[in-house]
Write a protein that holds these residues in place. Structure first.
Motif, mmCIF file in Angstrom:
data_model
loop_
_atom_site.group_PDB
_atom_site.id
_atom_site.type_symbol
_atom_site.label_atom_id
_atom_site.label_comp_id
_atom_site.label_asym_id
_atom_site.label_seq_id
_atom_site.Cartn_x
_atom_site.Cartn_y
_atom_site.Cartn_z
ATOM 1 N N ASP A 47 0.789 -1.232 0.000
ATOM 2 C CA ASP A 47 0.000 0.000 0.000
ATOM 3 C C ASP A 47 0.821 1.281 0.000
ATOM 4 N N ARG A 48 2.133 1.182 0.096
ATOM 5 C CA ARG A 48 2.962 2.397 -0.003
ATOM 6 C C ARG A 48 2.852 3.052 -1.377
ATOM 7 N N ILE A 49 2.544 2.279 -2.420
ATOM 8 C CA ILE A 49 2.459 2.891 -3.750
ATOM 9 C C ILE A 49 1.272 3.849 -3.858
ATOM 10 N N GLU A 50 0.311 3.728 -2.948
ATOM 11 C CA GLU A 50 -0.848 4.619 -2.978
ATOM 12 C C GLU A 50 -0.496 6.035 -2.545
ATOM 13 N N ILE A 51 0.482 6.155 -1.661
ATOM 14 C CA ILE A 51 0.782 7.473 -1.091
ATOM 15 C C ILE A 51 2.243 7.871 -1.228
ATOM 16 N N ASP A 52 3.061 7.049 -1.849
ATOM 17 C CA ASP A 52 4.498 7.303 -1.966
ATOM 18 C C ASP A 52 4.748 8.485 -2.894
#
Length: 80
Positions: A47-52
């Motif tokens: 889920d880091r790709i959602e807010i990275d």
């Protein structure tokens, strides 16, 4: 649907749900509206790709030699 199982075998992340213009997403990457959900089908991403990083709304425009145009993405603001 024919081919859907094969397509999902090559899919790392699936963003699910219809785009809802009245629910614009401003904080997550890869989603257009807040009702959309992320499904992580492999361990390649989390889920880091959602807010990275900063969410950048851009358009890619390709003009073809036959006079046609290909547009991908969405702008932050729509000017009319």
């Amino acid at each position: 649907m024919p081919g859907s199982v094969q397509l999902l075998q090559y899919t790392d992340v699936l963003v699910d749900g219809p785009y809802e213009a009245n629910l614009p997403e401003h904080s997550r990457r890869w989603a257009g509206s807040t009702n959309q959900q992320f499904h992580y089908l492999t361990a390649r991403y989390d889920d880091r790709i959602e807010i990275d990083g900063e969410v950048e709304r851009v358009l890619e425009v390709r003009l073809r030699t036959d006079g046609s145009m290909f547009i991908n993405g969405w702008p932050e603001k729509v000017l009319r």
